[in-house]
Design a protein around this motif. Structure first.
Motif, PDB file in Angstrom:
ATOM      1  N   GLU A  25       2.631  -7.310  -5.862  1.00  0.00           N
ATOM      2  CA  GLU A  25       1.128  -8.621  -5.719  1.00  0.00           C
ATOM      3  C   GLU A  25       1.090  -9.777  -5.875  1.00  0.00           C
ATOM      4  O   GLU A  25       0.588 -10.562  -6.053  1.00  0.00           O
ATOM      5  CB  GLU A  25       1.017  -7.351  -6.513  1.00  0.00           C
ATOM      6  CG  GLU A  25       0.325  -6.504  -6.212  1.00  0.00           C
ATOM      7  CD  GLU A  25       0.510  -5.263  -7.857  1.00  0.00           C
ATOM      8  OE1 GLU A  25      -0.906  -4.289  -7.252  1.00  0.00           O
ATOM      9  OE2 GLU A  25       0.564  -5.400  -8.931  1.00  0.00           O
ATOM     10  N   ASN A  79       1.531   6.614  -7.481  1.00  0.00           N
ATOM     11  CA  ASN A  79       1.365   7.459  -7.924  1.00  0.00           C
ATOM     12  C   ASN A  79       0.808   8.781  -7.351  1.00  0.00           C
ATOM     13  O   ASN A  79       0.610   9.458  -7.522  1.00  0.00           O
ATOM     14  CB  ASN A  79      -0.571   7.593  -7.031  1.00  0.00           C
ATOM     15  CG  ASN A  79      -1.165   5.785  -7.952  1.00  0.00           C
ATOM     16  OD1 ASN A  79      -0.726   5.219  -8.571  1.00  0.00           O
ATOM     17  ND2 ASN A  79      -1.536   4.997  -6.276  1.00  0.00           N
ATOM     18  N   HIS A  91       4.134   1.553  -1.072  1.00  0.00           N
ATOM     19  CA  HIS A  91       4.634   1.441  -2.477  1.00  0.00           C
ATOM     20  C   HIS A  91       3.462   1.827  -3.284  1.00  0.00           C
ATOM     21  O   HIS A  91       4.394   3.264  -4.214  1.00  0.00           O
ATOM     22  CB  HIS A  91       5.583   0.568  -3.129  1.00  0.00           C
ATOM     23  CG  HIS A  91       6.820   0.549  -1.798  1.00  0.00           C
ATOM     24  ND1 HIS A  91       6.860   0.146  -1.095  1.00  0.00           N
ATOM     25  CD2 HIS A  91       7.796   1.193  -1.709  1.00  0.00           C
ATOM     26  CE1 HIS A  91       7.462   0.301  -0.001  1.00  0.00           C
ATOM     27  NE2 HIS A  91       8.358   0.778  -0.888  1.00  0.00           N
ATOM     28  N   LYS A  92       2.279   1.903  -3.672  1.00  0.00           N
ATOM     29  CA  LYS A  92       1.706   2.399  -3.980  1.00  0.00           C
ATOM     30  C   LYS A  92       1.140   4.133  -4.668  1.00  0.00           C
ATOM     31  O   LYS A  92       1.188   4.182  -5.497  1.00  0.00           O
ATOM     32  CB  LYS A  92       0.397   2.173  -4.106  1.00  0.00           C
ATOM     33  CG  LYS A  92      -0.047   0.264  -4.637  1.00  0.00           C
ATOM     34  CD  LYS A  92      -1.250  -0.510  -4.962  1.00  0.00           C
ATOM     35  CE  LYS A  92      -1.093  -2.234  -5.231  1.00  0.00           C
ATOM     36  NZ  LYS A  92      -1.970  -2.892  -5.343  1.00  0.00           N
ATOM     37  N   ASP A 150       1.067  -1.643   0.045  1.00  0.00           N
ATOM     38  CA  ASP A 150      -0.015   0.003   0.122  1.00  0.00           C
ATOM     39  C   ASP A 150       0.711   1.071  -0.044  1.00  0.00           C
ATOM     40  O   ASP A 150       0.419   2.161  -0.789  1.00  0.00           O
ATOM     41  CB  ASP A 150      -1.073   0.211   0.896  1.00  0.00           C
ATOM     42  CG  ASP A 150      -1.773   1.524   1.664  1.00  0.00           C
ATOM     43  OD1 ASP A 150      -2.890   1.508  -0.125  1.00  0.00           O
ATOM     44  OD2 ASP A 150      -1.535   1.611   2.391  1.00  0.00           O
ATOM     45  N   VAL A 161       6.587  -2.886  -6.445  1.00  0.00           N
ATOM     46  CA  VAL A 161       5.368  -3.879  -6.570  1.00  0.00           C
ATOM     47  C   VAL A 161       4.684  -3.968  -7.402  1.00  0.00           C
ATOM     48  O   VAL A 161       3.576  -5.523  -6.683  1.00  0.00           O
ATOM     49  CB  VAL A 161       4.766  -1.946  -6.892  1.00  0.00           C
ATOM     50  CG1 VAL A 161       2.747  -2.099  -6.925  1.00  0.00           C
ATOM     51  CG2 VAL A 161       4.314  -0.327  -5.980  1.00  0.00           C
ATOM     52  N   LYS A 162       4.995  -4.778  -8.607  1.00  0.00           N
ATOM     53  CA  LYS A 162       4.574  -6.171  -8.545  1.00  0.00           C
ATOM     54  C   LYS A 162       5.352  -7.503  -8.685  1.00  0.00           C
ATOM     55  O   LYS A 162       3.785  -8.217  -8.511  1.00  0.00           O
ATOM     56  CB  LYS A 162       5.029  -5.990 -10.321  1.00  0.00           C
ATOM     57  CG  LYS A 162       4.784  -7.508 -11.549  1.00  0.00           C
ATOM     58  CD  LYS A 162       5.096  -6.489 -12.661  1.00  0.00           C
ATOM     59  CE  LYS A 162       4.896  -6.032 -13.588  1.00  0.00           C
ATOM     60  NZ  LYS A 162       5.563  -5.785 -14.778  1.00  0.00           N
ATOM     61  N   LYS A 190       7.418   0.649 -10.149  1.00  0.00           N
ATOM     62  CA  LYS A 190       7.103   0.114 -10.015  1.00  0.00           C
ATOM     63  C   LYS A 190       7.003  -1.661 -10.240  1.00  0.00           C
ATOM     64  O   LYS A 190       6.533  -2.775  -9.810  1.00  0.00           O
ATOM     65  CB  LYS A 190       6.652  -0.178 -11.505  1.00  0.00           C
ATOM     66  CG  LYS A 190       8.002  -0.364 -12.606  1.00  0.00           C
ATOM     67  CD  LYS A 190       7.541   0.413 -13.736  1.00  0.00           C
ATOM     68  CE  LYS A 190       8.958   0.356 -14.992  1.00  0.00           C
ATOM     69  NZ  LYS A 190       8.684   0.753 -16.226  1.00  0.00           N
ATOM     70  N   ARG A 213       6.977   6.547 -10.661  1.00  0.00           N
ATOM     71  CA  ARG A 213       6.256   5.248 -10.948  1.00  0.00           C
ATOM     72  C   ARG A 213       7.256   4.079 -11.382  1.00  0.00           C
ATOM     73  O   ARG A 213       7.063   3.164 -11.230  1.00  0.00           O
ATOM     74  CB  ARG A 213       5.364   5.431 -12.401  1.00  0.00           C
ATOM     75  CG  ARG A 213       4.198   4.698 -12.065  1.00  0.00           C
ATOM     76  CD  ARG A 213       3.595   5.006 -13.539  1.00  0.00           C
ATOM     77  NE  ARG A 213       2.332   6.612 -13.611  1.00  0.00           N
ATOM     78  CZ  ARG A 213       1.663   6.616 -11.727  1.00  0.00           C
ATOM     79  NH1 ARG A 213       1.484   6.214 -11.236  1.00  0.00           N
ATOM     80  NH2 ARG A 213       1.367   7.742 -12.364  1.00  0.00           N
TER      81      ARG A 213
END
Length: 161
Positions: free
Chosen positions: A158, A141, A136-137, A134, A154-155, A151, A147
């Protein structure tokens, strides 16, 4: 580096959060819970984040600070303040775009409040992963540079969830 801790004080709805030492992921649950409680206070007016004694801060903690700013703007129409006299910390804040979501002050605060330490909250590995994702998202943004920076992380997070 000194083990990190977070202190706080409150006066007439103004909250001061002071990050001391090396502030890392281990404090994310503590900080997240405190922010929820702080924003729920009926007398909440403003928040100042004091980083003058911060030796290091990780991206998860920075993401929670970004979340703090976004919530303060959305819910109360205010831009919080970060105070930092450490040029290394200032460089990180500027490189991530924190000057767009915080008022950045480079002068020492005059401490007139007695600070209390937030007790460190333990959390499960799964909860910690969710908070890291959360945070890092939120950072992603903020701007295109963030980003691109986060990215892949985050990938990966996830995929692990």
């Amino acid at each position: 580096m000194t083990v990190g801790k977070i202190q706080f004080a409150e006066s007439e709805g103004t909250y001061i959060l002071k990050f001391v030492g090396d502030v890392r992921l281990t404090l994310c649950s503590t900080l997240d819970t405190f922010l929820d409680k702080m924003f729920a206070q009926p007398d909440f007016r403003s928040v100042i984040v004091d980083l003058t004694e911060t030796e290091g801060i990780d991206s998860t903690s920075l993401g929670l600070l970004a979340k703090l700013s976004i919530q303060a703007k959305r819910r109360f129409g205010l831009i919080p303040t970060i105070v930092s006299t450490n040029e290394d910390i200032n460089r990180v804040l500027l490189s991530m775009g924190f000057d767009q979501v915080f008022i950045l002050v480079r002068d020492q605060l005059q401490e007139s409040q007695q600070m209390s330490e937030l007790p460190c909250q333990e959390c499960s590995e799964q909860v910690a992963k969710e908070k890291v994702l959360d945070a890092h998202k939120v950072l992603m943004n903020m701007n295109e540079k963030n980003r691109n920076t986060f990215k892949d992380l985050v990938k990966s997070l996830e995929c692990d969830s």
